[in-house]
Scaffold this motif. Structure first.
Motif, PDB file in Angstrom:
ATOM      1  N   VAL A   1      88.000  18.606   0.320  1.00  0.00           N
ATOM      2  CA  VAL A   1      87.122  19.846   1.699  1.00  0.00           C
ATOM      3  C   VAL A   1      87.176  21.244   1.483  1.00  0.00           C
ATOM      4  O   VAL A   1      89.022  20.999   1.249  1.00  0.00           O
ATOM      5  CB  VAL A   1      88.335  18.374   2.684  1.00  0.00           C
ATOM      6  CG1 VAL A   1      88.072  20.010   4.212  1.00  0.00           C
ATOM      7  CG2 VAL A   1      87.687  17.329   3.287  1.00  0.00           C
ATOM      8  N   THR A   2      86.604  21.822   2.086  1.00  0.00           N
ATOM      9  CA  THR A   2      86.514  23.749   1.618  1.00  0.00           C
ATOM     10  C   THR A   2      86.541  24.154   3.442  1.00  0.00           C
ATOM     11  O   THR A   2      87.613  24.469   3.521  1.00  0.00           O
ATOM     12  CB  THR A   2      85.598  24.199   0.647  1.00  0.00           C
ATOM     13  OG1 THR A   2      84.477  23.197   0.840  1.00  0.00           O
ATOM     14  CG2 THR A   2      86.404  23.565  -0.413  1.00  0.00           C
ATOM     15  N   PRO A   3      85.246  24.168   3.670  1.00  0.00           N
ATOM     16  CA  PRO A   3      85.083  24.403   4.540  1.00  0.00           C
ATOM     17  C   PRO A   3      85.618  23.470   5.644  1.00  0.00           C
ATOM     18  O   PRO A   3      84.920  22.202   5.953  1.00  0.00           O
ATOM     19  CB  PRO A   3      83.579  24.975   5.554  1.00  0.00           C
ATOM     20  CG  PRO A   3      83.333  24.861   4.235  1.00  0.00           C
ATOM     21  CD  PRO A   3      83.848  24.017   2.878  1.00  0.00           C
ATOM     22  N   VAL A   4      85.984  23.078   7.387  1.00  0.00           N
ATOM     23  CA  VAL A   4      86.194  23.142   8.294  1.00  0.00           C
ATOM     24  C   VAL A   4      85.951  23.554   8.899  1.00  0.00           C
ATOM     25  O   VAL A   4      86.944  24.971  10.005  1.00  0.00           O
ATOM     26  CB  VAL A   4      88.310  22.488   9.016  1.00  0.00           C
ATOM     27  CG1 VAL A   4      87.999  22.085   9.919  1.00  0.00           C
ATOM     28  CG2 VAL A   4      88.373  21.017   7.947  1.00  0.00           C
ATOM     29  N   LEU A   5      85.248  23.346   9.872  1.00  0.00           N
ATOM     30  CA  LEU A   5      84.143  24.396  11.291  1.00  0.00           C
ATOM     31  C   LEU A   5      84.161  23.480  12.635  1.00  0.00           C
ATOM     32  O   LEU A   5      82.805  22.950  12.258  1.00  0.00           O
ATOM     33  CB  LEU A   5      83.052  24.741  10.247  1.00  0.00           C
ATOM     34  CG  LEU A   5      82.966  25.841   8.957  1.00  0.00           C
ATOM     35  CD1 LEU A   5      81.560  25.802   8.509  1.00  0.00           C
ATOM     36  CD2 LEU A   5      83.945  26.776   8.995  1.00  0.00           C
ATOM     37  N   LEU A   6      85.140  24.051  13.588  1.00  0.00           N
ATOM     38  CA  LEU A   6      84.696  23.216  14.779  1.00  0.00           C
ATOM     39  C   LEU A   6      85.174  24.348  15.919  1.00  0.00           C
ATOM     40  O   LEU A   6      85.712  24.710  16.299  1.00  0.00           O
ATOM     41  CB  LEU A   6      86.265  22.339  14.599  1.00  0.00           C
ATOM     42  CG  LEU A   6      85.671  21.347  13.842  1.00  0.00           C
ATOM     43  CD1 LEU A   6      87.407  20.528  13.614  1.00  0.00           C
ATOM     44  CD2 LEU A   6      84.696  20.473  13.603  1.00  0.00           C
ATOM     45  N   PRO A   7      84.335  25.645  15.561  1.00  0.00           N
ATOM     46  CA  PRO A   7      84.380  26.500  16.748  1.00  0.00           C
ATOM     47  C   PRO A   7      83.357  25.768  17.963  1.00  0.00           C
ATOM     48  O   PRO A   7      82.282  25.542  17.476  1.00  0.00           O
ATOM     49  CB  PRO A   7      83.388  28.497  16.413  1.00  0.00           C
ATOM     50  CG  PRO A   7      82.324  27.280  15.814  1.00  0.00           C
ATOM     51  CD  PRO A   7      82.737  26.062  14.211  1.00  0.00           C
ATOM     52  N   SER A   8      83.723  26.191  19.516  1.00  0.00           N
ATOM     53  CA  SER A   8      83.136  25.714  20.937  1.00  0.00           C
ATOM     54  C   SER A   8      83.174  24.625  20.618  1.00  0.00           C
ATOM     55  O   SER A   8      81.668  24.181  20.764  1.00  0.00           O
ATOM     56  CB  SER A   8      81.787  26.523  20.299  1.00  0.00           C
ATOM     57  OG  SER A   8      82.159  28.425  20.818  1.00  0.00           O
ATOM     58  N   LYS A   9      83.579  23.692  20.360  1.00  0.00           N
ATOM     59  CA  LYS A   9      83.616  22.119  20.912  1.00  0.00           C
ATOM     60  C   LYS A   9      84.564  21.832  21.676  1.00  0.00           C
ATOM     61  O   LYS A   9      84.341  20.584  21.740  1.00  0.00           O
ATOM     62  CB  LYS A   9      84.103  21.549  19.516  1.00  0.00           C
ATOM     63  CG  LYS A   9      83.546  21.852  17.986  1.00  0.00           C
ATOM     64  CD  LYS A   9      81.988  21.254  18.111  1.00  0.00           C
ATOM     65  CE  LYS A   9      81.411  21.398  16.722  1.00  0.00           C
ATOM     66  NZ  LYS A   9      80.208  21.054  16.731  1.00  0.00           N
ATOM     67  N   GLY A  10      84.849  22.633  22.274  1.00  0.00           N
ATOM     68  CA  GLY A  10      86.118  21.822  23.907  1.00  0.00           C
ATOM     69  C   GLY A  10      86.527  21.332  22.909  1.00  0.00           C
ATOM     70  O   GLY A  10      87.833  20.194  23.908  1.00  0.00           O
ATOM     71  N   LEU A  11      87.697  21.637  22.355  1.00  0.00           N
ATOM     72  CA  LEU A  11      89.322  20.937  21.398  1.00  0.00           C
ATOM     73  C   LEU A  11      89.901  21.595  22.049  1.00  0.00           C
ATOM     74  O   LEU A  11      90.392  22.816  22.671  1.00  0.00           O
ATOM     75  CB  LEU A  11      89.363  21.246  20.317  1.00  0.00           C
ATOM     76  CG  LEU A  11      88.010  21.353  19.476  1.00  0.00           C
ATOM     77  CD1 LEU A  11      88.436  21.540  17.508  1.00  0.00           C
ATOM     78  CD2 LEU A  11      87.576  19.576  19.240  1.00  0.00           C
ATOM     79  N   GLU A  12      90.684  20.542  23.155  1.00  0.00           N
ATOM     80  CA  GLU A  12      92.223  20.787  23.821  1.00  0.00           C
ATOM     81  C   GLU A  12      93.552  19.989  22.801  1.00  0.00           C
ATOM     82  O   GLU A  12      93.379  19.228  22.339  1.00  0.00           O
ATOM     83  CB  GLU A  12      92.182  20.090  24.699  1.00  0.00           C
ATOM     84  CG  GLU A  12      90.653  21.249  25.784  1.00  0.00           C
ATOM     85  CD  GLU A  12      90.997  20.872  27.892  1.00  0.00           C
ATOM     86  OE1 GLU A  12      92.544  19.973  27.140  1.00  0.00           O
ATOM     87  OE2 GLU A  12      90.646  20.342  27.538  1.00  0.00           O
ATOM     88  N   GLY A  13      94.566  20.946  23.021  1.00  0.00           N
ATOM     89  CA  GLY A  13      95.752  20.666  21.863  1.00  0.00           C
ATOM     90  C   GLY A  13      96.412  20.942  21.310  1.00  0.00           C
ATOM     91  O   GLY A  13      95.834  22.198  21.012  1.00  0.00           O
ATOM     92  N   ARG A  14      97.081  21.072  20.180  1.00  0.00           N
ATOM     93  CA  ARG A  14      97.822  21.243  18.795  1.00  0.00           C
ATOM     94  C   ARG A  14      97.270  21.620  17.900  1.00  0.00           C
ATOM     95  O   ARG A  14      96.320  20.107  18.090  1.00  0.00           O
ATOM     96  CB  ARG A  14      99.583  21.505  18.566  1.00  0.00           C
ATOM     97  CG  ARG A  14      99.932  21.453  20.960  1.00  0.00           C
ATOM     98  CD  ARG A  14     101.400  20.754  20.477  1.00  0.00           C
ATOM     99  NE  ARG A  14     102.332  21.616  20.328  1.00  0.00           N
ATOM    100  CZ  ARG A  14     103.342  22.685  20.399  1.00  0.00           C
ATOM    101  NH1 ARG A  14     102.711  22.423  21.823  1.00  0.00           N
ATOM    102  NH2 ARG A  14     103.728  23.563  19.359  1.00  0.00           N
ATOM    103  N   ILE A  15      97.562  22.768  17.492  1.00  0.00           N
ATOM    104  CA  ILE A  15      96.656  22.177  15.778  1.00  0.00           C
ATOM    105  C   ILE A  15      97.901  21.967  14.861  1.00  0.00           C
ATOM    106  O   ILE A  15      99.083  22.729  15.035  1.00  0.00           O
ATOM    107  CB  ILE A  15      96.899  24.111  15.564  1.00  0.00           C
ATOM    108  CG1 ILE A  15      95.239  24.648  16.037  1.00  0.00           C
ATOM    109  CG2 ILE A  15      95.702  23.782  14.025  1.00  0.00           C
ATOM    110  CD1 ILE A  15      95.133  26.412  16.004  1.00  0.00           C
ATOM    111  N   SER A  16      97.617  20.782  14.674  1.00  0.00           N
ATOM    112  CA  SER A  16      99.028  20.187  13.522  1.00  0.00           C
ATOM    113  C   SER A  16      98.800  21.238  12.260  1.00  0.00           C
ATOM    114  O   SER A  16      97.138  21.553  11.433  1.00  0.00           O
ATOM    115  CB  SER A  16      97.857  18.603  13.439  1.00  0.00           C
ATOM    116  OG  SER A  16      98.057  18.227  11.717  1.00  0.00           O
ATOM    117  N   GLN A  17      99.640  20.724  11.667  1.00  0.00           N
ATOM    118  CA  GLN A  17     100.143  21.583  10.024  1.00  0.00           C
ATOM    119  C   GLN A  17      99.616  20.350   9.087  1.00  0.00           C
ATOM    120  O   GLN A  17      99.586  21.045   7.883  1.00  0.00           O
ATOM    121  CB  GLN A  17     101.270  21.699  10.147  1.00  0.00           C
ATOM    122  CG  GLN A  17     102.349  19.919  10.244  1.00  0.00           C
ATOM    123  CD  GLN A  17     103.446  20.391  10.081  1.00  0.00           C
ATOM    124  OE1 GLN A  17     104.007  21.106  10.641  1.00  0.00           O
ATOM    125  NE2 GLN A  17     104.494  18.915   9.585  1.00  0.00           N
TER     126      GLN A  17
END
Length: 724
Positions: free
Chosen positions: A83-99
């Protein structure tokens, strides 16, 4: 707001160059093959990230444990399944960014921007040895950025672009981060609450550093002297902080600068230094909103590449130097709110063919408008208001084919008929401010004036015009705002006013208008439905025309719907049909000769924030249902002949007694005239506690009056502040 708030092309190009450069390299190596499949370890890391989200924006429909994560939404893998790019802009995500995202060994591009993520930024992402682009901008991340852990690998981190802008980060920026980021080229940490001093450590630890954006934080102290060591730094934005003292001489040795902004700080001193010529690559110089004094140095003419020049809102003085004429690539000159004097003719504007914006508002300039300005054929915004200019408008104004914003208010121009005939030749004009000129002239009724179909804002206030409201205004078919207050206009309000189908803001107060309120006024389309607000042109103002304590606006939709007929000689009754104007935020019929009762239909105006019916001859009772208008923050019915009890509950619990004075027959427990028990018994429309309404009043008052003061004397009656 656009991503990264890139409103300057130099800043935009530099940041895009880094992002696109890295992204293109990633694309070459990240093209998935038909047989690629991610590892169980990487799938587990991604699922842990998903599990820590309280709102996943629909990702769970794609991110299924039994499927190949290389096919999941927002995920791309290399041919070996990494896995190289993880592209999730403007998705309405809420919560914490997992380490857990930091354990993706091949992750090179992570974009989680424009979501609602909260909590801190995991150190595992900052200390990753693979991530080249990290973008978590426009979220709600908070806390401080901690020092990198001692377990951080000894090899340099690969991070080249870090965008943490528009979050809630605070505290100081840890110095150890710079030491480990040898490859960092661009950092955007704007619109946070970082404190402390700006360090220059990155100049030595990151030799390829090109872009630094620290705008809108809480950095303090002086501008560091070591900036000249940043041999490749092209963009530095540190505006809207608490920086103080003078510009260090070493700053002018940073010859690579193309974009330099220290706007809206507390910097002072003079700019008359020969070292400014070292910044020969400078394209944008923004020092507005400080306390600089003295003259613009002649050396400015040696900055041949300069396109944007901002010295607005300082204490600068003296004449504008001829040397500005040598900056032939200028697109914007913003020198408003200073003390510049002398004649504009000192500058040869004919040498500035690319000029689009010239803003000289609020100075001490004199003389006439120089002919050379009319050679700037690309000019879109011209503001010369609040100076001491005189004379008549030139026919050559018609040469400015792209001019859409013109403000000449508060000068000494003459011959309004000539001016209006000339203005109609500028077919792209959308906003015209010519108030406080043409003193005491007759407002032209010339039938040949067509009103211009592009015109959306017309301000001719404070001219002491005589005559009537001219019929040529009817031909300005796209007019949205009409300001004619502060004149001596006579006659009735014309019945054709409702034909201006886009008009939502009308101020004809402080004139000598007579007759009754026309029924057609209650048929104005833009005031009858709040849905119409979505049709307003949000780009009508090329320049900022008013500001609030913390924001600045160009959008015409920021203005409330207003009907201000106050301080005239209008007679008759308030038409019951007034209740149809449900979009109204401010209704002012004060200081007229209106009679009859306050119509019950006023209670239908649920968006009202200001209602002023004072100083008329109104009779009868105050409609009890008025206390159901939640948003009224300014209310005045004083000096009439109203009678009976004052309603209580709702917003009425917040109004001062002065709102009711001058009505001898009104009664209330706080007035001199007390109500008897029969009068005091009235239905209460709302039953919430008084404290709740006081809080609602504060909120409504702050929201509406936060509009502030208009730069071009566009004032919302006496309730909305004084004109400049």
């Amino acid at each position: 707001m656009k991503k990264l708030q890139l409103h300057n092309k130099t800043y935009s190009k530099v940041l895009q160059m880094h992002c696109l450069g890295v992204a293109l390299v990633l694309m070459v190596f990240c093209l998935p093959s038909p047989t690629s499949s991610c590892t169980e370890q990487e799938k587990d890391s991604l699922l842990r990230f998903l599990a820590e989200l309280s709102q996943d924006g629909g990702l769970s429909a794609s991110w299924q444990n039994g499927t190949d994560c290389c096919k999941w939404e927002g995920i791309t893998c290399m041919q070996d399944g990494t896995v190289t790019p993880v592209l999730l802009p403007s998705k309405g995500l809420e919560g914490r960014i997992s380490q857990s995202l930091g354990t993706l060994a091949g992750l090179q591009y992570l974009d989680l921007s424009h979501n609602l993520l909260s909590g801190g930024l995991p150190l595992e992402l900052l200390s990753s040895s693979s991530i080249a682009i990290l973008d978590v901008s426009f979220n709600q991340l908070n806390g401080t950025l901690h020092e990198l852990p001692s377990s951080t690998p000894a090899r340099p981190l690969q991070l080249q672009v870090l965008n943490i802008s528009s979050n809630l980060f605070a505290g100081q920026f840890p110095s150890a981060i710079w030491k480990a980021m040898e490859n960092l080229a661009a950092l955007n940490a704007s619109s946070n609450s970082f404190t402390g001093r700006i360090t220059t450590q990155f100049c030595n630890s990151s030799p390829s550093f090109t872009l630094l954006n620290l705008r809108t934080n809480k950095f303090s102290g002086n501008i560091p002297q070591g900036l000249s060591d940043c041999s490749k730094l092209r963009v530095l934005r540190a505006g809207d902080n608490n920086l103080s003292r003078t510009l260090p001489d070493e700053l002018f040795n940073a010859t690579s600068f193309e974009y330099l902004s220290f706007a809206n700080n507390d910097l002072h001193g003079v700019l008359d230094t020969a070292n400014i010529v070292n910044l020969r690559n400078l394209i944008t110089l923004d020092l507005g909103g400080n306390i600089f004094s003295g003259k613009i140095p002649d050396y400015i003419g040696q900055l041949k590449r300069l396109e944007e020049f901002h010295l607005n809102n300082n204490n600068m003085s003296g004449e504008l130097p001829y040397a500005l004429s040598n900056c032939t690539n200028l697109l914007t000159i913003d020198l408003k709110s200073n003390h510049f004097s002398g004649e504009l003719a000192k500058v040869n504007f004919s040498n500035l063919p690319n000029l689009k914006t010239l803003d000289l508002y609020s100075n001490n300039l004199s003389g006439t408008v120089p002919k050379s300005i009319y050679s700037c054929s690309n000019l879109t915004a011209l503001r010369l208001s609040t100076n001491h200019l005189h004379g008549q408008l030139s026919l050559r104004l018609g040469n400015l084919k792209y001019l859409s914003f013109l403000s000449l208010s508060k000068n000494n121009f003459t011959n309004i008929t000539n001016a209006l005939q000339i203005l109609q030749s500028s077919k792209n004009l959308t906003a015209v401010f010519i108030g406080y000129n043409f003193w005491g002239e007759i407002l032209a009724q010339d039938e040949t004036i067509d009103g211009s179909g592009s015109l959306q804002v017309l301000d001719m206030q404070g001219c002491n015009f005589s005559g009537t409201i001219p019929v040529w205004i009817l031909r300005a078919t796209n007019l949205q705002m009409l300001i004619l207050c502060g004149n001596r206009l006579t006659g009735p309000i014309p019945g054709w006013i409702s034909s201006l189908r886009h008009l939502f803001y009308m101020d004809v107060s402080s004139n000598s208008l007579t007759g009754e309120i026309p029924l057609t006024l209650t048929e104005m389309p833009m005031l009858k439905s709040t849905d119409n607000a979505t049709h307003l042109d949000s780009t009508v103002f090329e320049l900022i025309v008013y500001n609030s304590p913390s924001l600045q606006y160009r959008m015409i939709t920021s203005f409330p719907a207003v009907s201000n007929l106050g301080n005239n000689y209008l007679t008759g009754v308030i038409p019951p049909q007034i209740g149809q104007l449900k979009a109204l935020a401010a209704l002012d019929f004060s200081f007229n000769k209106l009679s009859g009762e306050i119509p019950q239909s006023v209670c239908n105006l649920t968006n009202l924030q200001v209602l002023d019916l004072s100083s008329n001859n109104l009779t009868g009772a105050i409609p009890v249902a008025l206390n159901a208008l939640h948003f009224i923050s300014a209310f005045n019915i004083s000096n009439n002949n109203l009678e009976g009890p004052i309603p209580y509950g709702g917003q009425f619990d917040t109004f001062q007694t002065s709102s009711f004075n001058g009505n001898p027959q009104l009664c209330d427990s706080v007035l001199t005239q007390k109500c008897n028990s029969a009068e005091a018994h009235q239905p209460v429309i709302l039953s919430e506690k008084r404290a709740d309404y006081k809080m609602a009043f504060v909120i409504a008052f702050s929201a509406f009056f936060g509009v502030g003061v208009l730069y071009d004397q566009l004032v919302l009656s006496r309730y909305f502040g004084k004109s400049y």
